[in-house]
Design an enzyme around this catalytic site. Structure first.
Site, PDB file in Angstrom:
ATOM      1  CG  PHE A 183      -1.590   1.216   1.628  1.00 45.93           C
ATOM      2  CD1 PHE A 183      -2.202   2.045   0.697  1.00 45.93           C
ATOM      3  CD2 PHE A 183      -1.628   1.587   2.982  1.00 45.93           C
ATOM      4  CE1 PHE A 183      -2.834   3.223   1.090  1.00 45.93           C
ATOM      5  CE2 PHE A 183      -2.256   2.750   3.382  1.00 45.93           C
ATOM      6  CZ  PHE A 183      -2.850   3.581   2.442  1.00 45.93           C
ATOM      7  CD  GLU A 229       3.748 -10.828   6.581  1.00 44.78           C
ATOM      8  OE1 GLU A 229       2.529 -10.558   6.663  1.00 44.78           O
ATOM      9  OE2 GLU A 229       4.242 -11.411   5.606  1.00 44.78           O
ATOM     10  CB  THR A 257       3.809   1.595  13.101  1.00 43.42           C
ATOM     11  OG1 THR A 257       2.516   1.787  13.661  1.00 43.42           O
ATOM     12  CG2 THR A 257       4.522   0.537  13.940  1.00 43.42           C
ATOM     13  CG  ASP A 258       0.623   5.401  15.426  1.00 41.42           C
ATOM     14  OD1 ASP A 258       0.539   4.207  15.066  1.00 41.42           O
ATOM     15  OD2 ASP A 258      -0.343   6.192  15.377  1.00 41.42           O
ATOM     16  CD  GLU A 259      -0.598  -0.512  15.369  1.00 40.74           C
ATOM     17  OE1 GLU A 259      -0.408  -1.622  15.874  1.00 40.74           O
ATOM     18  OE2 GLU A 259      -1.482  -0.280  14.520  1.00 40.74           O
ATOM     19  CE1 TYR A 271       3.245  -3.875  11.621  1.00 40.81           C
ATOM     20  CE2 TYR A 271       1.908  -2.557  13.114  1.00 40.81           C
ATOM     21  CZ  TYR A 271       2.727  -2.655  12.000  1.00 40.81           C
ATOM     22  OH  TYR A 271       3.026  -1.529  11.273  1.00 40.81           O
ATOM     23  CE  LYS A 318       7.337  -1.423  11.180  1.00 42.10           C
ATOM     24  NZ  LYS A 318       7.923  -1.503   9.794  1.00 42.10           N
ATOM     25  CG  ASN A 340      -0.302   5.935   6.005  1.00 41.00           C
ATOM     26  OD1 ASN A 340       0.452   6.145   5.079  1.00 41.00           O
ATOM     27  ND2 ASN A 340       0.012   6.285   7.253  1.00 41.00           N
ATOM     28  CE1 TYR A 364     -12.566  -6.663  13.663  1.00 40.04           C
ATOM     29  CE2 TYR A 364     -10.439  -5.763  14.320  1.00 40.04           C
ATOM     30  CZ  TYR A 364     -11.206  -6.532  13.457  1.00 40.04           C
ATOM     31  OH  TYR A 364     -10.582  -7.173  12.412  1.00 40.04           O
ATOM     32  CG  ASP A 404     -12.317  -5.116  21.261  1.00 44.40           C
ATOM     33  OD1 ASP A 404     -11.872  -4.756  20.162  1.00 44.40           O
ATOM     34  OD2 ASP A 404     -12.316  -4.390  22.283  1.00 44.40           O
TER      35      ASP A 404
HETATM   36  P1  NAD Z   1       1.438  -3.641   3.228  1.00 43.95           P
HETATM   37  O1  NAD Z   1       1.166  -4.892   3.974  1.00 43.95           O
HETATM   38  O2  NAD Z   1       0.402  -3.072   2.326  1.00 43.95           O
HETATM   39  O3  NAD Z   1       2.763  -3.836   2.350  1.00 43.95           O
HETATM   40  C1  NAD Z   1       3.895  -4.519   2.814  1.00 43.95           C
HETATM   41  C2  NAD Z   1       4.698  -4.990   1.599  1.00 43.95           C
HETATM   42  O4  NAD Z   1       5.881  -5.653   2.068  1.00 43.95           O
HETATM   43  C3  NAD Z   1       3.945  -6.004   0.728  1.00 43.95           C
HETATM   44  O5  NAD Z   1       4.033  -5.625  -0.633  1.00 43.95           O
HETATM   45  C4  NAD Z   1       4.677  -7.315   0.972  1.00 43.95           C
HETATM   46  O6  NAD Z   1       4.670  -8.184  -0.156  1.00 43.95           O
HETATM   47  C5  NAD Z   1       6.081  -6.819   1.289  1.00 43.95           C
HETATM   48  N1  NAD Z   1       6.864  -7.780   2.072  1.00 43.95           N
HETATM   49  C6  NAD Z   1       6.448  -8.482   3.168  1.00 43.95           C
HETATM   50  N2  NAD Z   1       7.443  -9.296   3.575  1.00 43.95           N
HETATM   51  C7  NAD Z   1       8.493  -9.086   2.734  1.00 43.95           C
HETATM   52  C8  NAD Z   1       9.804  -9.617   2.656  1.00 43.95           C
HETATM   53  N3  NAD Z   1      10.227 -10.557   3.511  1.00 43.95           N
HETATM   54  N4  NAD Z   1      10.628  -9.165   1.686  1.00 43.95           N
HETATM   55  C9  NAD Z   1      10.206  -8.234   0.790  1.00 43.95           C
HETATM   56  N5  NAD Z   1       8.971  -7.716   0.809  1.00 43.95           N
HETATM   57  C10 NAD Z   1       8.130  -8.128   1.776  1.00 43.95           C
HETATM   58  O7  NAD Z   1       1.883  -2.579   4.330  1.00 43.95           O
HETATM   59  P2  NAD Z   1       1.799  -0.991   4.324  1.00 43.95           P
HETATM   60  O8  NAD Z   1       0.560  -0.579   5.002  1.00 43.95           O
HETATM   61  O9  NAD Z   1       2.111  -0.480   2.977  1.00 43.95           O
HETATM   62  O10 NAD Z   1       3.009  -0.651   5.313  1.00 43.95           O
HETATM   63  C11 NAD Z   1       4.323  -0.446   4.813  1.00 43.95           C
HETATM   64  C12 NAD Z   1       5.254  -0.101   5.972  1.00 43.95           C
HETATM   65  O11 NAD Z   1       4.786   1.074   6.617  1.00 43.95           O
HETATM   66  C13 NAD Z   1       5.335  -1.175   7.038  1.00 43.95           C
HETATM   67  O12 NAD Z   1       6.672  -1.252   7.479  1.00 43.95           O
HETATM   68  C14 NAD Z   1       4.424  -0.672   8.150  1.00 43.95           C
HETATM   69  O13 NAD Z   1       4.863  -1.130   9.402  1.00 43.95           O
HETATM   70  C15 NAD Z   1       4.614   0.821   8.009  1.00 43.95           C
HETATM   71  N6  NAD Z   1       3.455   1.643   8.447  1.00 43.95           N
HETATM   72  C16 NAD Z   1       2.203   1.419   7.948  1.00 43.95           C
HETATM   73  C17 NAD Z   1       1.156   2.255   8.344  1.00 43.95           C
HETATM   74  C18 NAD Z   1      -0.253   2.075   7.812  1.00 43.95           C
HETATM   75  O14 NAD Z   1      -1.175   2.735   8.280  1.00 43.95           O
HETATM   76  N7  NAD Z   1      -0.494   1.226   6.837  1.00 43.95           N
HETATM   77  C19 NAD Z   1       1.391   3.291   9.256  1.00 43.95           C
HETATM   78  C20 NAD Z   1       2.690   3.472   9.742  1.00 43.95           C
HETATM   79  C21 NAD Z   1       3.713   2.657   9.319  1.00 43.95           C
HETATM   80  O1  DAU Z   2      -1.144   3.096  13.489  1.00 45.94           O
HETATM   81  C1  DAU Z   2      -0.438   2.651  12.363  1.00 45.94           C
HETATM   82  C2  DAU Z   2      -0.879   1.245  12.033  1.00 45.94           C
HETATM   83  O2  DAU Z   2      -2.176   1.347  11.451  1.00 45.94           O
HETATM   84  C3  DAU Z   2       0.078   0.522  11.087  1.00 45.94           C
HETATM   85  O3  DAU Z   2       1.310   0.356  11.716  1.00 45.94           O
HETATM   86  C4  DAU Z   2      -0.490  -0.851  10.689  1.00 45.94           C
HETATM   87  O4  DAU Z   2       0.355  -1.470   9.737  1.00 45.94           O
HETATM   88  C5  DAU Z   2      -1.868  -0.647  10.084  1.00 45.94           C
HETATM   89  O5  DAU Z   2      -2.444  -1.901   9.783  1.00 45.94           O
HETATM   90  C6  DAU Z   2      -2.757   0.131  11.060  1.00 45.94           C
HETATM   91  O6  DAU Z   2      -3.061  -0.672  12.224  1.00 45.94           O
HETATM   92  P1  DAU Z   2      -4.524  -0.712  12.888  1.00 45.94           P
HETATM   93  O7  DAU Z   2      -4.660  -1.969  13.646  1.00 45.94           O
HETATM   94  O8  DAU Z   2      -4.813   0.566  13.583  1.00 45.94           O
HETATM   95  O9  DAU Z   2      -5.400  -0.744  11.516  1.00 45.94           O
HETATM   96  P2  DAU Z   2      -6.701  -1.568  11.100  1.00 45.94           P
HETATM   97  O10 DAU Z   2      -7.155  -0.998   9.786  1.00 45.94           O
HETATM   98  O11 DAU Z   2      -6.480  -3.038  11.168  1.00 45.94           O
HETATM   99  O12 DAU Z   2      -7.742  -1.176  12.211  1.00 45.94           O
HETATM  100  C7  DAU Z   2      -8.080   0.182  12.471  1.00 45.94           C
HETATM  101  C8  DAU Z   2      -9.039   0.198  13.649  1.00 45.94           C
HETATM  102  O13 DAU Z   2     -10.285  -0.372  13.237  1.00 45.94           O
HETATM  103  C9  DAU Z   2      -8.585  -0.636  14.823  1.00 45.94           C
HETATM  104  O14 DAU Z   2      -8.989   0.006  16.027  1.00 45.94           O
HETATM  105  C10 DAU Z   2      -9.299  -1.956  14.655  1.00 45.94           C
HETATM  106  C11 DAU Z   2     -10.611  -1.556  13.997  1.00 45.94           C
HETATM  107  N1  DAU Z   2     -11.185  -2.513  13.030  1.00 45.94           N
HETATM  108  C12 DAU Z   2     -10.378  -3.040  12.070  1.00 45.94           C
HETATM  109  C13 DAU Z   2     -10.888  -3.908  11.114  1.00 45.94           C
HETATM  110  C14 DAU Z   2      -9.990  -4.509  10.047  1.00 45.94           C
HETATM  111  C15 DAU Z   2     -12.535  -2.803  13.071  1.00 45.94           C
HETATM  112  O15 DAU Z   2     -13.273  -2.301  13.946  1.00 45.94           O
HETATM  113  N2  DAU Z   2     -13.059  -3.660  12.126  1.00 45.94           N
HETATM  114  C16 DAU Z   2     -12.277  -4.225  11.145  1.00 45.94           C
HETATM  115  O16 DAU Z   2     -12.804  -5.021  10.312  1.00 45.94           O
END
Ligand code: NAD
Ligand code: DAU
Length: 359
Positions: free
Chosen positions: A15, A87, A137-139, A163, A167, A193, A220, A298
């Protein structure tokens, strides 16, 4: 630092990675070596529009595979690494933590070692330019009480899920490689994001796709958990800024000052959908998609609240989010409605056929 760098992006088919590659090529003058092992979350279709650009190459490889990664560094000679491969889904980490440990911790360790050896082999002028940017991540900071101040870069780490713990471990490794071996690193920790190309397991695409298919929308617990939402383009703008202007060894928190309770956000998405793609248009006999909201069990250890204090990147590097919250969600919803082929291939599993023939 140069404004036309050759950047090795790990996790490029995910993503944020795919949105980042698009920004680096279309809005900046960088070249991209895109690396991704194409797990379930990686999708070559997310990079389709970039493949004709001769500043872009894609290599299918895992960051855990040392020989493959060494070969990429030797042949491509990148100026910088932006490390996003991970992941990323909390629920999956609860069901099966193993891959989170392997990729997020061991994979980051292996990439650091290769980057360090590569960095040491560079001549002085290229050493000046080289950066290892770890995207996190902020997590890692844990969960906030309702009126506690937002996470700053000084907030102690307190991760709760497999997770976020993985991280957090990777963040510590990255800092150790800077302090111990002199690898020039920068780190960023971002909030939730949303935007185009997000895999339909995360909250926003789940809500949009369940709604238009007339399926229950799972919320949840009581839906009272709070997340701080940022449009993905604002995140990738911040990432490029930190890579090129950030100070070595420093961490920057990134967030949009957009705290929302899940239930309020889900209702808002349903309301926008009611306007732009009314239920009747999708063959549904309900007045509003919000009727599909279903409270479910939850998430174990569910963090209650995240909020980011982004004053360091704002004051230090002049970054500010550009996308207004409501318009960002409208754009995201429109993107999913207009890009049915992208998500239908994922829901059917066909997207995984595109990786056949790649090593
Ligand atoms: P995503 O799951 O959409 O993408 C992760 C990508 O990494 C995938 O394309 C997957 O194929 C690849 N990948 C997984 N294992 C791999 C490996 N061993 N070698 C090479 N590639 C591999 O995740 P995302 O939401 O795009 O997040 C990207 C990064 O940003 C992550 O490090 C995540 O912790 C961080 N992040 C995400 C968010 C969010 O809200 N999505 C917020 C803050 C930080
Ligand atoms: O804060 C940054 C993180 O945000 C990133 O590091 C992670 O990679 C990303 O997956 C995301 O984590 P969250 O757990 O916050 O995202 P998620 O979309 O899974 O869930 C957002 C909130 O919504 C969380 O409180 C759980 C809730 N939820 C999630 C899903 C998938 C639901 O209530 N129903 C759902 O089906």
């Amino acid at each position: 630092v140069k404004d036309n760098m050759k950047i090795l992006v790990t996790g490029a088919a995910g993503f944020i990675g795919s949105n980042l590659c698009r920004y680096l090529l279309n809005d900046c003058s960088h070249s991209v070596v895109a690396v991704d092992s194409l797990t379930y979350a990686g999708n070559l279709a997310s990079l389709d529009d970039l493949r004709s650009d001769d500043r872009f190459i894609f290599v299918a490889a895992s960051i855990c595979h040392e020989d493959a990664m060494k070969g990429i560094f030797e042949t491509q000679q990148p100026d910088a690494v932006m490390h996003l491969a991970a992941e990323s889904h909390v629920d999956r980490s609860i069901d099966g933590p193993d891959e989170f440990i392997q990729t997020n911790i061991v994979g980051t360790y292996k990439l650091l070692q290769i980057s360090r050896n590569y960095f040491e082999s560079l001549e002085a002028s290229r050493k000046e330019v080289f950066r290892f940017h770890h995207i996190s991540t902020d997590e890692v900071y844990g969960s906030l009480e309702p009126d506690a101040p937002a996470f700053s870069e000084k907030t102690p780490y307190d991760p709760h899920s497999p997770y976020s713990a993985s991280k957090a471990a990777s963040d510590h490794l990255v800092r150790a490689w800077c302090d111990t071996y002199g690898l020039p690193v920068v780190l960023t920790n971002c909030s939730n994001n949303y935007g185009p190309y997000q895999f339909p397991e995360k909250l926003i695409p789940v809500v949009i796709l369940k709604a238009i298919r007339g399926e229950p929308i799972p919320v949840y617990g009581k839906g009272e958990n709070i997340r701080d939402w940022l449009y993905v383009r604002d995140h990738v703008r911040a990432l490029e800024l930190v890579l090129t202007k950030g100070h070595v060894g420093e961490t920057y928190n990134i967030g949009g000052d957009n705290e929302q309770r899940n239930i309020d956000l889900v209702n808002m998405v349903c309301k926008i959908l009611d306007e732009v793609s009314p239920p009747i248009q999708n063959g549904l006999s309900i007045d509003s998609y919000s009727e599909l909201i279903t409270f479910v069990k939850d998430r174990p250890g569910h963090d209650m609240r995240y909020a980011i204090d982004a004053s360091k990147i704002k004051q230090g590097l002049g970054w500010a989010p550009e996308e207004d919250f409501a318009s960002g969600f409208r754009k995201t919803i429109s993107w999913y409605l207009e890009n049915e082929a992208w998500w239908k291939e994922i829901l059917s599993g066909n997207y995984q056929l595109s990786r056949q023939g790649l090593s």
